[in-house]
Design a protein around this motif. Structure first.
Motif, PDB file in Angstrom:
ATOM      1  N   GLU A   1      -7.065   1.654   1.708  1.00 19.85           N
ATOM      2  CA  GLU A   1      -7.857   2.426   2.321  1.00 19.85           C
ATOM      3  C   GLU A   1      -7.209   3.141   3.531  1.00 19.85           C
ATOM      4  OE1 GLU A   1     -10.716   3.812   1.073  1.00 19.85           O
ATOM      5  OE2 GLU A   1     -10.134   2.325  -0.719  1.00 19.85           O
ATOM      6  N   ARG A   2      -6.646   2.640   4.561  1.00 20.20           N
ATOM      7  CA  ARG A   2      -6.022   3.053   5.663  1.00 20.20           C
ATOM      8  C   ARG A   2      -5.112   4.065   5.113  1.00 20.20           C
ATOM      9  NH1 ARG A   2      -1.433   3.361   7.914  1.00 20.20           N
ATOM     10  NH2 ARG A   2      -0.708   1.494   6.702  1.00 20.20           N
TER      11      ARG A   2
ATOM     12  N   ALA B   1      -7.772  -3.402   2.507  1.00 23.11           N
ATOM     13  CA  ALA B   1      -8.056  -2.780   3.607  1.00 23.11           C
ATOM     14  C   ALA B   1      -6.949  -1.665   3.957  1.00 23.11           C
ATOM     15  CB  ALA B   1      -8.168  -3.721   4.799  1.00 23.11           C
TER      16      ALA B   1
ATOM     17  N   SER C   1       0.992  -1.408  -0.028  1.00 20.79           N
ATOM     18  CA  SER C   1      -0.092   0.091  -0.056  1.00 20.79           C
ATOM     19  C   SER C   1       0.936   1.289   0.021  1.00 20.79           C
ATOM     20  CB  SER C   1      -1.006  -0.152   1.235  1.00 20.79           C
ATOM     21  OG  SER C   1      -0.419   0.430   2.435  1.00 20.79           O
TER      22      SER C   1
ATOM     23  N   ARG D   1      -4.611   5.583   2.200  1.00 23.83           N
ATOM     24  CA  ARG D   1      -5.330   6.951   1.577  1.00 23.83           C
ATOM     25  C   ARG D   1      -5.538   8.081   2.643  1.00 23.83           C
ATOM     26  NH1 ARG D   1      -8.944   3.743  -2.156  1.00 23.83           N
ATOM     27  NH2 ARG D   1      -7.616   3.645  -3.812  1.00 23.83           N
ATOM     28  N   ALA D   2      -6.051   7.266   3.857  1.00 17.14           N
ATOM     29  CA  ALA D   2      -6.477   8.168   4.879  1.00 17.14           C
ATOM     30  C   ALA D   2      -5.243   8.587   5.330  1.00 17.14           C
ATOM     31  CB  ALA D   2      -7.348   7.711   5.846  1.00 17.14           C
TER      32      ALA D   2
END
Length: 126
Positions: free
Chosen positions: A93-94, A90, A44, A96-97
């Motif tokens: 998404e984490r 998952a 990620s 990106r935040a």
């Protein structure tokens, strides 16, 4: 050696080096690389560097793609396609935040040191 054979050998050598690098990252002595979540976090981060950092600084997109592909391949081999894909989705998404909260410039500068620590060198070009 012909140019075509030389290119093939060179390509094979790069592929072997990438496979070794991905294997070392996944089996390294760092806590981040020893788990399913650690492998997903690494991928990620690569994805975020490609998308967020690539907009504001020079990064080697090809190298990032190769690193990410190698780690995904090994992650799926170690943990299974479904389990690894779920963990990766998952963590994307984490991540990106995390980039949004931190701000891309600061987050990208932090990633330079993180990538060096992982052995993912030559990603940031400036």
């Amino acid at each position: 050696m012909t140019a075509r054979r030389s290119a093939s050998v060179s390509s094979a050598a790069r592929c072997a080096a990438l496979t070794v690098t991905a294997g070392l990252i996944l089996s390294a002595g760092t806590a981040n690389a020893q788990s399913l979540d650690g492998a997903a976090r690494t991928v990620s981060a690569i994805i975020a560097v490609k998308s967020a950092c690539g907009k504001i600084m020079a990064v080697d997109q090809e190298k990032l793609t190769k690193y990410g592909s190698g780690i995904i391949h090994h992650g799926k081999e170690l943990y299974g396609n479904e389990q690894f894909s779920r963990a990766l989705a998952a963590d994307i998404e984490r991540r990106r935040a995390e980039v949004d909260v931190t701000g891309a410039p600061q987050w990208c500068n932090y990633q330079r040191a993180y990538f060096d620590k992982l052995g993912l060198t030559g990603v940031f070009l400036n």
